[in-house]
Design a protein around this motif. Structure first.
Motif, PDB file in Angstrom:
ATOM      1  N   THR A 129       0.808  -1.222   0.000  1.00  0.00           N
ATOM      2  CA  THR A 129       0.000   0.000   0.000  1.00  0.00           C
ATOM      3  C   THR A 129       0.841   1.273   0.000  1.00  0.00           C
ATOM      4  O   THR A 129       0.290   2.368   0.077  1.00  0.00           O
ATOM      5  N   ASP A 130       2.160   1.133  -0.103  1.00  0.00           N
ATOM      6  CA  ASP A 130       3.036   2.299   0.015  1.00  0.00           C
ATOM      7  C   ASP A 130       2.774   3.330  -1.074  1.00  0.00           C
ATOM      8  O   ASP A 130       2.729   4.534  -0.808  1.00  0.00           O
ATOM      9  N   ARG A 131       2.590   2.871  -2.324  1.00  0.00           N
ATOM     10  CA  ARG A 131       2.380   3.831  -3.414  1.00  0.00           C
ATOM     11  C   ARG A 131       1.076   4.600  -3.212  1.00  0.00           C
ATOM     12  O   ARG A 131       1.024   5.816  -3.439  1.00  0.00           O
ATOM     13  N   LEU A 132       0.033   3.887  -2.775  1.00  0.00           N
ATOM     14  CA  LEU A 132      -1.245   4.554  -2.542  1.00  0.00           C
ATOM     15  C   LEU A 132      -1.126   5.557  -1.400  1.00  0.00           C
ATOM     16  O   LEU A 132      -1.574   6.704  -1.507  1.00  0.00           O
ATOM     17  N   MET A 133      -0.535   5.148  -0.293  1.00  0.00           N
ATOM     18  CA  MET A 133      -0.426   6.029   0.868  1.00  0.00           C
ATOM     19  C   MET A 133       0.552   7.178   0.627  1.00  0.00           C
ATOM     20  O   MET A 133       0.432   8.235   1.249  1.00  0.00           O
ATOM     21  N   SER A 134       1.525   6.989  -0.266  1.00  0.00           N
ATOM     22  CA  SER A 134       2.502   8.045  -0.517  1.00  0.00           C
ATOM     23  C   SER A 134       1.852   9.289  -1.128  1.00  0.00           C
ATOM     24  O   SER A 134       2.396  10.387  -1.027  1.00  0.00           O
ATOM     25  N   SER A 135       0.671   9.115  -1.748  1.00  0.00           N
ATOM     26  CA  SER A 135      -0.019  10.266  -2.334  1.00  0.00           C
ATOM     27  C   SER A 135      -0.485  11.246  -1.263  1.00  0.00           C
ATOM     28  O   SER A 135      -0.757  12.415  -1.560  1.00  0.00           O
TER      29      SER A 135
END
Length: 596
Positions: free
Chosen positions: A344-350
């Motif tokens: 989920t890192d890419r999603l949460m990085s937003s």
């Protein structure tokens, strides 16, 4: 004869001081090497978790009864890869080693990644503190075809070393005896007061000049580690490949998060029904008591609030905390938690957060208090502030969400607008905060441990330690909050807001009474929609007021928790931002929503 005589002389001296023998042992090692399991096995019910003074980093301490007499305080230091890594965990570990009176370091190494572990071992050897090495997770190494010659390692390092499988309890007795042997006798223990220990680099806190020992660690590991050829792939390794592959791992881990959330909600529902039935006699008894005290209005109000203050914490908050902590412990022990974070890192990085923030965010819909405590696992203060801000302002707890839904159903309000407003503010606030102060090159570095079955004793120990403060801190706070809400409502302290109906109707589209209900969320958010249920509202008013409650100030218990965790300055910023967003939400909806 002389040797025998020496032995006879030494034993009485040791026994004489056994009862006063007090030592301190530090467990040091890289993340996911099994330090917490070892601590729990050594100290059992005597372990407690707390923030290290002046930081938000958790440190666990336990008390160990020594076989030869006396006791040792065992400190589980935060996992670090190096004493010069520059992280908060490294700073705390270094402070413990430099400023506390450490009599012995137990260096816990990973048998599957011994070379990497030995880099830290060589740094620890330079501290001048007695050291023993424990090579843990030998079962995982055997499964991977790795063999470690611990005797040869001990000979190369010139210190005592041993192997262990901590999850099975293998080697715990031997470690307890080894610790006792290596600790000083009571008559040789130095006083604990005095100046902090100076490290080899000349610093007493943060080390930044330790030499690179990668080559030495590689050479040392090559002499004690051997690998079998043609080792068959184990079922666990096959499962790891499925979970770690993006094609199959994303759906599997998404299913895991969904299942965890559903289990939490199901457990909370069952526990709520059971606890409400158990508390029914208590509520009835208090009701009779308050009726008999009708001539004392204030006392009657206070006593009437006590049952409500017990019902919610014991029937909703306590089950939620148990379910959340249990879920977190299982995900940690199985190795799934860091994999969920990576996925989920890419999603949460937003929104400026690392992947592991998804766990406290999702579980915040159950109960905010443990979710905010769960943000301790995030890598920095900025990330903790963003996650806590989103939790406090835009994520309703289970109790609030259920009552807001009831408001929508009672008045015909638009639940899609209420929920949509909540989601919109969450995304926009997260994106705005994520862009402010974001580093140019953000990289996520996270240890991925092997998958394994969770160990029940370890999970229960984590649950007990994390839940220990509920009856001493959380429950009293919630009871006091309930009493405060009842006193504010029944004494008419908030009645002045009702005289502002002409102004609130023009700006926000709601009456003064509805605005007073929104303000009640300051004390306890779930009380605000309860007040709305007792007002004559139109569907439009209920939609706007419900949206303002959904995006509003953190309630008193959460606010106090934020102040304790992040500091009162951070709390003031969150409160100011929440007030502005709640008022902005009401004014925008009043401007764009037609009458219905």
């Amino acid at each position: 004869m002389d040797d025998t005589s020496d032995n006879l002389v030494q034993k009485p001296i040791r026994n004489k001081y056994a009862s006063t023998r007090q030592c301190t042992v530090a467990l040091v090692g890289q993340p996911n090497v099994g330090k917490s399991v070892i601590l729990n096995s050594l100290t059992g019910a005597d372990a407690v978790v707390s923030n290290y003074p002046g930081t938000t980093v958790e440190v666990t301490r336990g008390s160990l009864a020594l076989p030869l007499g006396g006791r040792a305080t065992v400190i589980d230091t935060p996992g670090v890869y190096s004493l010069q890594s520059g992280t908060d965990e490294q700073a705390v570990t270094q402070r413990i080693l430099a400023e506390e009176k450490i009599d012995l370091i137990v260096d816990v190494c990973d048998a599957c990644n011994l070379e990497r572990s030995l880099r830290l071992t060589l740094e620890l050897l330079g501290l001048g503190i007695p050291l023993v090495v424990v090579v843990n997770q030998m079962d995982m190494a055997e499964e991977a075809g790795i063999s470690v010659d611990v005797s040869k390692l001990a000979s190369s390092l010139q210190i005592r070393s041993m192997s262990m499988i901590a999850l099975r309890g293998e080697g715990i007795t031997e470690l307890r005896s080894l610790i006792d042997e290596q600790l000083p006798a009571a008559d040789r223990i130095a006083p604990t007061s005095g100046n902090a220990r100076t490290l080899p680099c000349g610093r007493s806190r943060r080390c930044s000049t330790c030499p690179d020992n990668s080559a030495a660690a590689r050479q040392l590991a090559s002499g004690v580690v051997s690998r079998r050829a043609n080792t068959p792939v184990s079922p666990r390794a096959k499962l790891e490949r499925l979970v770690d592959s993006p094609l199959t791992g994303i759906p599997l881990l998404s299913l895991t998060v969904w299942a965890a959330f559903r289990l939490v909600v199901t457990f909370m529902t069952l526990a709520e029904n059971m606890m409400e039935s158990a508390l029914a006699p208590v509520i009835t008894g208090f009701a009779r008591l308050t009726l008999s005290l009708a001539r004392y209005p204030l006392l009657k109000t206070i006593l009437a609030a006590v049952p409500d203050g017990l019902v919610l914490p014991l029937s909703v908050v306590m089950p939620a905390m148990i379910a959340i902590y249990l879920t977190m412990a299982v995900l940690e022990d199985t190795g799934l938690l860091p994999r969920i974070a990576i996925t989920t890192d890419r999603l949460m990085s937003s929104i400026g957060l690392p992947g592991q923030a998804v766990i406290p965010i999702v579980l915040g819909f159950g109960c905010k208090a443990p979710a905010i405590l769960g943000t301790r696992a995030l890598p920095g203060k900025r990330e903790r502030f963003i996650a806590t801000c989103l939790l406090a302002i835009t994520v309703p707890c289970a109790a609030s969400l259920g009552i807001i839904t009831g408001v929508g159903q009672s008045f015909g309000a638009s639940l899609p607008i209420i929920y949509g407003t909540m989601a919109t503010v969450f995304v926009l606030l997260g994106m705005a905060m994520g862009r402010s102060g974001r580093s140019a090159d953000r990289e996520m570095v996270l240890e991925i441990p092997p998958l394994r079955w969770p160990a029940a004793p370890n999970i229960m120990a984590k649950l007990r330690m994390r839940f220990a403060g509920f009856f001493t801190h959380v429950l009293p706070l919630l009871v006091v909050t309930s009493v405060a809400v009842r006193v504010l409502v029944e004494t008419g302290v908030l009645s002045f807001v009702t005289r502002l109906s002409p102004l609130t109707s023009r700006i926000f589209g709601i009456s003064g009474e509805a605005m007073a209900a929104v303000l009640v969320s300051i004390v306890q958010r779930y009380m605000a929609p309860m007040v709305l249920l007792n007002l004559p509202l139109s569907a439009r008013e209920a939609t706007i007021a419900g949206s303002m409650v959904s995006v509003s100030l953190p309630c008193l218990p959460v606010a106090l928790l934020i102040g304790r965790e992040l500091g009162w300055t951070s709390l003031a910023k969150i409160v100011a931002l929440a007030a502005g967003l709640s008022l902005l939400t009401g004014s925008v909806l009043n401007a764009v929503l037609p009458a219905f």
